[in-house]
Design a protein around this motif. Structure first.
Motif, PDB file in Angstrom:
ATOM      1  N   ARG A1468       0.839  -1.203   0.000  1.00 54.36           N
ATOM      2  CA  ARG A1468       0.000   0.000   0.000  1.00 54.36           C
ATOM      3  C   ARG A1468       0.876   1.257   0.000  1.00 54.36           C
ATOM      4  O   ARG A1468       0.644   2.186  -0.765  1.00 54.36           O
ATOM      5  CB  ARG A1468      -0.898  -0.014   1.243  1.00 54.36           C
ATOM      6  N   ASP A1472       0.819   4.164  -2.802  1.00 57.65           N
ATOM      7  CA  ASP A1472       0.196   5.430  -2.446  1.00 57.65           C
ATOM      8  C   ASP A1472       0.742   5.933  -1.115  1.00 57.65           C
ATOM      9  O   ASP A1472       0.088   5.820  -0.081  1.00 57.65           O
ATOM     10  CB  ASP A1472      -1.326   5.187  -2.366  1.00 57.65           C
ATOM     11  N   THR A1476      -3.945   8.725   0.131  1.00 60.11           N
ATOM     12  CA  THR A1476      -5.134   9.490  -0.274  1.00 60.11           C
ATOM     13  C   THR A1476      -6.170   8.597  -0.940  1.00 60.11           C
ATOM     14  O   THR A1476      -7.286   9.013  -1.145  1.00 60.11           O
ATOM     15  CB  THR A1476      -4.735  10.581  -1.279  1.00 60.11           C
ATOM     16  N   CYS A1477      -5.805   7.354  -1.310  1.00 61.41           N
ATOM     17  CA  CYS A1477      -6.719   6.543  -2.118  1.00 61.41           C
ATOM     18  C   CYS A1477      -7.450   5.493  -1.293  1.00 61.41           C
ATOM     19  O   CYS A1477      -6.968   5.044  -0.267  1.00 61.41           O
ATOM     20  CB  CYS A1477      -5.944   5.823  -3.215  1.00 61.41           C
ATOM     21  N   THR A1478      -8.596   5.071  -1.804  1.00 66.61           N
ATOM     22  CA  THR A1478      -9.344   3.989  -1.161  1.00 66.61           C
ATOM     23  C   THR A1478      -8.733   2.657  -1.579  1.00 66.61           C
ATOM     24  O   THR A1478      -8.018   2.576  -2.588  1.00 66.61           O
ATOM     25  CB  THR A1478     -10.799   4.009  -1.632  1.00 66.61           C
ATOM     26  N   ARG A1481      -9.614   1.485  -5.138  1.00 67.29           N
ATOM     27  CA  ARG A1481      -8.842   2.070  -6.229  1.00 67.29           C
ATOM     28  C   ARG A1481      -7.486   1.355  -6.355  1.00 67.29           C
ATOM     29  O   ARG A1481      -7.014   1.121  -7.464  1.00 67.29           O
ATOM     30  CB  ARG A1481      -8.636   3.557  -5.921  1.00 67.29           C
ATOM     31  N   LEU A1482      -6.911   1.003  -5.218  1.00 67.94           N
ATOM     32  CA  LEU A1482      -5.618   0.304  -5.269  1.00 67.94           C
ATOM     33  C   LEU A1482      -5.784  -1.065  -5.911  1.00 67.94           C
ATOM     34  O   LEU A1482      -4.980  -1.480  -6.745  1.00 67.94           O
ATOM     35  CB  LEU A1482      -5.043   0.156  -3.860  1.00 67.94           C
ATOM     36  N   VAL A1528      -2.597   4.362 -10.208  1.00 65.75           N
ATOM     37  CA  VAL A1528      -3.284   4.866  -9.013  1.00 65.75           C
ATOM     38  C   VAL A1528      -3.455   6.368  -9.131  1.00 65.75           C
ATOM     39  O   VAL A1528      -4.469   6.932  -8.742  1.00 65.75           O
ATOM     40  CB  VAL A1528      -2.458   4.534  -7.746  1.00 65.75           C
ATOM     41  N   ARG A1529      -2.441   7.022  -9.680  1.00 66.19           N
ATOM     42  CA  ARG A1529      -2.540   8.470  -9.830  1.00 66.19           C
ATOM     43  C   ARG A1529      -3.280   8.737 -11.129  1.00 66.19           C
ATOM     44  O   ARG A1529      -2.723   8.572 -12.195  1.00 66.19           O
ATOM     45  CB  ARG A1529      -1.123   9.030  -9.874  1.00 66.19           C
ATOM     46  N   LYS A1530      -4.528   9.158 -11.042  1.00 66.04           N
ATOM     47  CA  LYS A1530      -5.354   9.305 -12.258  1.00 66.04           C
ATOM     48  C   LYS A1530      -5.016  10.613 -12.943  1.00 66.04           C
ATOM     49  O   LYS A1530      -5.741  11.587 -12.809  1.00 66.04           O
ATOM     50  CB  LYS A1530      -6.831   9.297 -11.862  1.00 66.04           C
TER      51      LYS A1530
END
Length: 1613
Positions: A1468, A1472, A1476-1478, A1481-1482, A1528-1530
């Motif tokens: 994790r 990230d 910041t991500c759920t 999303r990961l 992960v980084r959109k």
């Protein structure tokens, strides 16, 4: 003339009459005594001058230190004793002369001449000895005889006239007779041994081996006694260091007796002697062996130590005597004896003469210091010898350690490194300190007895304070050690984090994650600082105890004395007691340290014992061919051994069928077996056999391949044959060579050595060439062939110094493939009959392995008819094998030729066939991957060097500029630069600690020392007041009216006045007068009518209390000043480095940056504060002492000038030399430690090659080099200390003489006591000033290095736009305009992109291709503003990226780099770090990257552990994680920089599809090295040399046949 007559001119007596017989005139006898002395001077002076004249022409060889004559040391000792007795005789004569009415020169004149003659005799002797003219010694022999005779006459006359032992002169004369007699005996002995006269054949002598060897520069064991005691022979070295630095050449080799080998043999014999037959299992005691091997020097050192300690008590006693007898007429106890008409004094009387006491004090100090330094030197030399012996012992053991020990983790590399680096040093330090263990108790007991004798019971109470507080000190010391351990753990942790950051710095910057990681380091640093704070607290407590205990002891003693005895101590007692307390504190303070070291030494010895008893490898005599199995055993007839029988026909088949042309068969070819294993069961330590039922043959001169699945025991089989595994049953036979060859090869040592390349490559810290030749002679032709066979040439060409480049731990980092090829090259190059290669292809790509197989194995090795055993997974090579061994689960499945296996085991053959086909298909796919893999390795190597060289040029320029500024056309600048103290750096250090702290420190220090002086001054006042009268009148010259000197009324007022300002130095003179007046007053009235104790005691208590409090404050301020400096320096360093531009990391080697964070930070954290404290303390102590002496006797200041000058020069020369020697010590220690860890890692290789003795030799050389440096360093310390100690002794002498002279002028004796007590302390602290200065200078280098990094430019993080002006969702579309872009890495370098123009529509998929170095990667870095954009601009969605704050810009774009970087932590955290991500999303990102199933399988899922550098995943998996990280980084723009280099084709195809779907609506820029990956792109940009060559759709570009892109695609297909 009357004043100077030789026999005195007494009118009544005719001094010159000889009526009663010549010899009965005492004066005549004395005159007779002059004769030998004069004779000697007349004879020797001409010889000496002629000798000195001719000496200059003599060639300077080492023999000028060669001492040929027997009885050398005895002679020096006797001569020194003689000189001392002469001094006594002179003193006695002068004092006696004072008692006579007229001058009697004959009382001291002969003694004086005797002194000169004795000095001359030793100078003369020394010159004869070094020039080897024994005949000239005759003169000395005659002198001793004559002197002996004349003195005996004198003694006989004394006895005749009843002058006895009670008279001092009789004792002196008797002593002289004995000494002359002994010296005569020594001289006779020289004649007896050397036969230089009276004998027909003089004996020829040869200098010792060491002195014939001019390489030996360490002369301490060979020089004469005086030079030994004062380290005079070091002068050229230390003074020469000023002109040019000391190098290794300058310090030469060690003398034979100190070499590691000599001492190893001593220790080993002592160790082995203890093994007894009855109980072979019992471990010999290391302590006992150490005692047997090194006990004698330790006893010698202890003797010196005891002598020094006893002489140390002379100081306080002489002070007592001087203060006691000052201003008193000595009592006459002697008498004038008839016949001689001269005064004979008693010995007691001489010791009441203050001048004599002053001289005695001086001599005692000089001797004490000489003995002390001698004791230190002997222990240090012994300690170094012991360390050398232990290192050799450990090394020999390492070479014999069983491999299973290493691999099963019983003995880790860490443990071995600790043994070498820590345990041996612990024992060495223990040896340094161990004489203290038995000397200190004696010292303490003596001190307490003397105190009791001076002050009675109160002294015992005071001493008990010291003794009671000693355990507290011990407690603090142990606590300190514990805290240091925890600090170490924290800093290791911090270093690990820092290393990770630096390795992945590019990624951190591109993702704008610097601050997150920076915070995590700061976090660890916070913990480290907490334990450092504890450390600082304990350190300051220990310093405080050391400073406060003497104050407390003095306080308790004098207050209790006032309470118990109701009387004041006399000043003589008080100051002698004060001096004694000073002596007592040192052993008590040291005792805690010594005990701690003793405990540590016990632990170390236990660890060493366990290590020396651990398992060893079996005795592999079979490989030396000493086995009972001779050649015959291997050549029995075919019918006898089953093992061979079964395979006989096959061998024939193989030879006849496959390679009839390879070579003619020898008659005994059938049984020509190189290695044979019968019924072997082998294990790695546990009793489960790893290999079972092994029966194999390795045919001589052929290629045998071992195949099988991963983990079926292929490598183990090789090791079992090499004897590395433990044999449970069975035998390994190595054939002997045929007899004809045996004779021929009898002298070749490589006969049974095996060329062996391990699977995990092992390199030495040496040049590439050394790694390949590995100790064999260099043969250019062969070397070149080997390099070509392993295709190392292109890689070698890339290295900065070709094959002379250092590689290995400390050298250049090579990639896995390059390392492996070097190891294979080593095995090929060695001239061995048998070569074992353990999976040499594992890290190579297909071309390289094919080339190696063809050129290296089939051509190079087989042409030499060498026996090759190859373990491999590449089945396509089986067709080349002469013999195949197939393994499964630790036993042999099949063995034979490929043909037999084809006929006998069809199943296996088919299985192999399918595998081969699959491998062939993979081959086709792999070719490109592998190609680029090697290319990539070479590319990274090239980049590293290119950037590093640029940096080196820049560095050189800077250095030259600096030097030019400083060199003003004179030679002395270099020397002055080396002796300058780095004040600027010190100031930078202090200012980083904060000005408040600096002010506090300085202020509290000054205050503390003022209070300390005030305490002693108050004591002087108090005791002066208590000196009762002795024998009625004490001052003969003071008028007996009420006023002393007639101007101060002696009534109460004087004392009231004094009360007002005694502690204040403003009115010094008035104080003096008051004090003396008070003393006079009390003397007159025969009672202590001065002030009562009740007035002195409270002030004394208050002053002492203040002193103790200030001690605490100062020790705390210094430590915490250091702490805040350390905090700030590290904080600034970390921030500077993390925010430095990426170019900084390209040009600065990682090791250099890491050094700032490890070694330098450690010095700043832990070493500078104590050094600084010690330096300020000792300097202030010396200054306050000199101040007090000058204040008591101002005339002392005149003598101070020459002393100060000599002190300045001593420290100036010493600091420079010490710095050089310390550097040498550090730089020679590293290779030694590396050699140990290297050996432990490469044990199997070293043993297979049979190179143990070469490695031992190297270890001995490295140990000796390091020991030489260390010996010279400690000898230099002794050099300094002897000199500063002598200076201190001179200070004491001048202070004493000055006070004795001015004693007539109303100087109260208590003040003299004060001055002398302080003078005694100077001797202790002078050398500490210099030592600490030198240490601080070395340590300040760390601050300087850190500061040099603090001046690096940071990246411009601000940008010209405000964050608020940037839209939240920028970039929304992903439209990119590149306008006239020019980019360079550094203003000094050429641009890498020149005027690039391009336009990319939102959502387009763009491919960029081009040759290596065409600027593809630079373009990708330009998007992130990582490089210097000096013209043009990139506009993304309407915003010029150069104006954006970096954090904003980089956090809105994503990039995937070519080398995958993972950080230790959880999955994790890697995807990230900002949290910041759920989770959904990961998981989604992992699914896109084809990793979801794998991660699900791990324990912990997203929180599964990632080890350092992601080592627990394969390279391909790591690359996929990096992809997931980008998903992960959109962001609407994704840049892929050669991201698929390490992924196999199948995965890559999936990926391409994913990128197309998941990023359908986003802009993707792919930098490709394989063109077919970008054939589907919307736009292709082809680059060349920083320009865009072609830009268009791929279809359009392919239509142009001559275009660059088309040619790329053709090459790739």
């Amino acid at each position: 003339m009357a004043g100077l007559s030789f026999c005195g001119n007494n009118v009544t007596k005719n001094a010159y009459s000889v009526d009663t017989g010549m010899l009965n005139n005492g004066c005549f006898v004395d005159a007779l005594n002059l004769v030998p002395h004069v004779f000697l001077l007349f004879i020797t002076f001409p010889i000496l001058f002629i000798g000195w004249g001719s000496q200059s022409s003599k060639v300077q060889i080492h023999h000028n230190t060669w001492l040929h004559f027997p009885g050398h040391n005895l002679r020096w000792i006797l001569t020194f004793t003689l000189l001392f007795v002469h001094v006594c005789e002179i003193a006695e004569g002068i004092v006696s002369n004072k008692q006579m009415d007229t001058n009697h020169l004959h009382l001291f004149m002969p003694a004086f001449m005797g002194f000169i003659a004795a000095t001359t005799s030793v100078v003369y002797y020394h010159n004869i000895e070094t020039s080897n003219f024994p005949k000239l010694l005759l003169a000395l022999f005659i002198y001793w005889v004559l002197a002996f005779i004349t003195k005996s006459i004198k003694l006989w006359k004394f006895a005749e006239y009843g002058v006895g032992v009670l008279h001092l002169r009789f004792c002196i004369t008797a002593l002289l007779v004995v000494l002359y007699g002994l010296l005569m005996a020594v001289e006779i002995n020289v004649i007896r041994v050397r036969r230089y006269v009276f004998f027909a054949n003089p004996q020829k002598v040869k200098p010792p081996e060491d002195l014939q060897d001019l390489g030996v520069r360490f002369l301490q064991p060979f020089v004469n006694l005086l030079s030994k005691a004062t380290y005079w022979w070091m002068n050229p070295l230390i003074i020469g260091a000023h002109k040019r630095p000391i190098e290794l050449k300058k310090i030469g080799k060690l003398p034979i007796a100190m070499r590691a080998l000599t001492n190893y043999l001593k220790l080993k014999d002592a160790y082995e002697d203890q093994r007894n037959a009855e109980d072979p299992e019992k471990a010999p005691s290391i302590w006992r062996s150490m005692y047997r091997a090194f006990g004698r020097p330790i006893l010698l050192s202890s003797t010196f130590r005891y002598l020094a300690d006893l002489l140390g008590f002379a100081g306080p006693l002489c002070i007592y005597g001087i203060v006691e007898h000052l201003n008193k007429k000595p009592v006459k106890e002697g008498s004038v004896v008839p016949y001689f008409e001269v005064y004979f004094m008693s010995s007691n009387e001489l010791l009441q003469n203050t001048s004599v006491l002053a001289v005695l004090l001086f001599l005692a100090l000089v001797l004490q210091r000489t003995f002390l330094q001698a004791s230190y030197y002997v222990t240090i030399e012994t300690g170094i010898n012991l360390r050398g012996a232990l290192l050799a012992m450990i090394y020999n053991k390492i070479l014999r350690l069983s491999t299973s020990n290493m691999s099963m983790g019983e003995m880790t590399l860490g443990q071995i490194n600790n043994l070498v680096a820590i345990e041996t040093n612990q024992l060495m330090w223990f040896l340094f300190l161990c004489p203290n263990l038995w000397a200190m108790p004696v010292q303490i007991v003596m001190g307490v007895i003397l105190l009791y004798y001076l002050l009675g019971t109160s002294a015992l109470i005071g001493a008990s304070v010291i003794v009671l507080l000693a355990p507290v000190q011990y407690l603090i010391a142990t606590k300190l050690a514990d805290t240091q351990k925890s600090t170490l753990d924290q800093s290791t942790e911090r270093l690990k984090k820092t290393t990770e950051i630096l390795k992945g710095i590019k990624l951190l910057k591109l993702y704008a994650w610097e601050n997150i990681f920076c915070d995590s380091v700061e976090d660890t640093r916070g913990k480290e600082l907490t334990s450092l704070r504890t450390f600082a607290l304990y350190t300051s407590m220990s310093i405080f105890m050391n400073a406060a205990i003497p104050i407390a002891a003095v306080l308790v003693t004098f207050v209790s004395h006032a309470l118990i005895n109701k009387s004041k101590p006399s000043s003589s007692e008080a100051f002698a007691a004060l001096a004694l307390f000073h002596i007592l504190v040192t052993p008590l303070f040291l005792l805690s340290t010594v005990v701690r070291f003793a405990v540590k030494a016990m632990v170390s010895v236990q660890k060493l014992g366990e290590f020396l008893q651990s398992d060893e490898i079996g005795d592999d005599s079979w490989r030396n061919g000493d086995m009972s199995v001779s050649l015959e055993a291997c050549k029995k007839h075919p019918g006898t051994t089953k093992a061979i029988n079964r395979k006989q026909p096959l061998l024939y088949q193989m030879d006849n069928y496959e390679q009839p042309a390879r070579r003619p068969l020898r008659p005994n070819e059938t049984e020509d077996v190189a290695v044979k294993v019968n019924g072997g069961f082998f294990t790695w330590g546990s009793n489960l056999s790893t290999l079972s039922d092994i029966n194999i043959c390795i045919p001589t001169g052929q290629l045998t391949m071992i195949v099988g699945q991963v983990g079926c025991g292929k490598s183990s089989l090789l090791l079992a044959m090499l004897g590395e595994m433990q044999t449970l049953s069975g035998k390994v036979y190595w054939s002997k060579l045929p007899v004809s060859e045996m004779l021929h090869e009898a002298n070749s040592k490589n006969r049974y050595s095996v060329g062996y390349a391990t699977q995990k490559s092992w390199l030495l810290n040496a040049t590439v060439e050394d790694n390949i030749t590995f100790g064999s002679p260099f043969n250019k032709q062969r070397y070149k062939t080997v390099i070509d066979a392993c295709s190392l040439q292109p890689d070698v060409d890339l290295l900065p110094f070709g094959d002379q480049t250092e590689i290995g731990e400390r050298g250049i980092n090579l990639s896995g493939g390059q390392r492996q090829r070097i190891c294979v090259a080593r095995a090929l190059y060695q001239n061995t009959n048998i070569v074992f290669l353990d999976d040499p292809f594992s890290a190579l790509d297909i071309h390289l392995s094919d080339h190696l197989m063809q050129e290296g194995i089939l051509k190079f090795l087989q042409d030499d008819k060498r026996t090759v055993v190859l373990v491999t997974h590449k089945l396509q090579y089986l067709i080349h094998a002469d013999w195949i061994i197939a393994m499964k689960d630790g036993s042999v499945l099949r063995e034979g030729t490929l043909k037999d296996i084809q006929t006998h085991d069809v199943e296996l053959y088919e299985h192999w066939k399918t595998l081969m086909n699959r491998q062939d298909q993979e081959l086709e796919k792999d070719t490109e991957i592998d190609n680029c893999q090697t290319a990539l390795e070479r590319k990274t190597l090239r980049r590293a060097f290119y950037s590093r060289e640029a940096k080196n040029q820049v560095d050189d320029d800077e250095e030259e500029e600096e030097e030019e500024e400083e060199e003003d056309d004179n030679m002395s600048t270099t020397t002055s630069r080396r002796s300058k103290i780095p004040w600027r750096v010190c100031w930078q250090y202090l200012s980083s600690g904060g000005f408040l702290m600096v002010f506090l420190m300085v202020f509290s220090k000054l205050l503390k020392h003022s209070v300390m002086v005030a305490i002693d001054y108050w004591l002087a006042e108090w005791t002066a007041n208590g000196d009762g009268p002795v024998n009625g009148t004490a001052y003969d010259d003071v008028p007996v009216n009420g006023t002393a000197n007639g101007d101060v009324p002696v009534n109460g007022t004087a004392n009231d006045d004094a009360n007002g300002y005694a502690p204040d130095f403003g009115n010094v003179t008035r104080d003096f007068v008051n004090a003396s007046a008070a003393a006079v007053f009390s003397n007159r009235t025969n009672s202590a009518a001065g002030l009562p104790d009740s007035y002195y005691v409270p002030v004394f208590i208050i002053l002492c209390g203040a002193g103790i409090a200030l001690c605490l404050i100062t020790s705390l301020t210094v430590e915490f000043l250091g702490l805040s400096a350390a905090t700030n320096l590290h904080h600034n360093l970390l921030n500077k480095i993390i925010h430095a531009p990426i170019r900084f990391f390209d040009v600065t080697p990682l090791g250099q940056i890491l050094n700032r964070f490890s070694a330098d930070t450690n010095i700043i954290d832990q070493h500078i504060p104590p050094t600084l404290e010690s330096l300020t303390r000792s300097t202030l102590l010396c200054l306050s002492a000199i101040g007090v002496i000058a204040f008591v006797t101002p005339s002392f200041l005149i003598a101070l000038i020459p002393l100060a000058v000599s002190f300045y020069f001593i420290q100036k020369y010493f600091r420079v030399a010490s710095k050089d020697l310390q550097d040498l010590d550090d730089s020679t220690q590293l290779p030694l430690l590396c050699h140990f860890s290297e050996t432990a890692e490469g044990l199997t290789t070293i043993r297979a090659f049979r190179h143990e003795s070469r490695f031992k030799q190297k270890m001995l050389e490295l140990t000796d080099t390091n020991n030489t440096a260390y010996l010279f360093l400690s000898a230099a310390n002794r050099w300094l200390e002897v000199r500063t100690d002598y200076l201190g002794a001179v200070i004491v002498l001048t202070a004493a003489v000055a006070s004795i002279w001015s004693s007539g002028k109303n100087l109260p004796s208590s003040m003299v006591g004060l001055g002398l007590t302080y003078a005694l302390t100077v001797t202790n602290y002078l050398n500490w000033v210099v030592r600490n200065l030198a240490d601080l200078e070395v340590q300040m280098a760390a601050v300087k290095k850190v500061n040099s990094f603090l001046s690096t430019e940071s990246e411009n993080y601000e940008g010209s736009m405000d964050t608020t002006q940037v839209p939240e969702d920028w970039p929304q579309h992903g439209e990119i305009k590149i306008q006239d872009l020019c980019v360079r890495y550094d203003p000094l370098l050429k641009p890498v992109l020149k005027h690039v123009n391009a336009y990319i529509n939102p959502g387009q998929k763009v491919g960029i291709c081009g040759r290596t170095g065409s600027g593809k990667s630079s373009l990708s870095l330009a998007f992130f503003n990582m490089v210097d954009v000096f013209e043009g601009r990139i506009i993304i969605d309407g915003i010029d990226i150069c104006k954006l704050p970096l954090q904003t810009l980089r956090s809105r774009l994503s990039i995937i780099l070519q080398d995958p970087v993972l950080f230790s932590g959880s999955i994790r955290f890697n995807l990230d770090p900002e949290r910041t991500c759920t989770d959904d999303r990961l998981w989604e990102a992992l699914e896109i990257a084809q990793l979801k199933n794998m991660v699900k399988a791990l324990s912990g899922g997203l929180d599964a552990v990632v080890t350092e550098g992601g080592e627990n995943f394969s390279v391909g998996q790591r690359q996929l994680f990096c992809l997931a990280r980008a998903f992960v980084r959109k962001s609407s723009i994704l840049i892929m920089d050669e991201a698929t280099a390490s992924i196999d084709m199948a995965t890559e195809n999936v990926l391409q599809k994913v990128v197309m779907t998941a990023f359908a609506d986003r802009t993707v820029v792919t930098i490709a090295h394989r063109v077919h990956t970008i054939l589907e792109a919307d736009l292709v940009i082809v680059m060349k040399r920083g320009n865009i060559l072609e830009i268009d759709k791929p279809e359009t570009l392919l239509e142009n046949e001559d275009g660059m892109f088309a040619s790329f695609v053709r090459a790739d297909m």
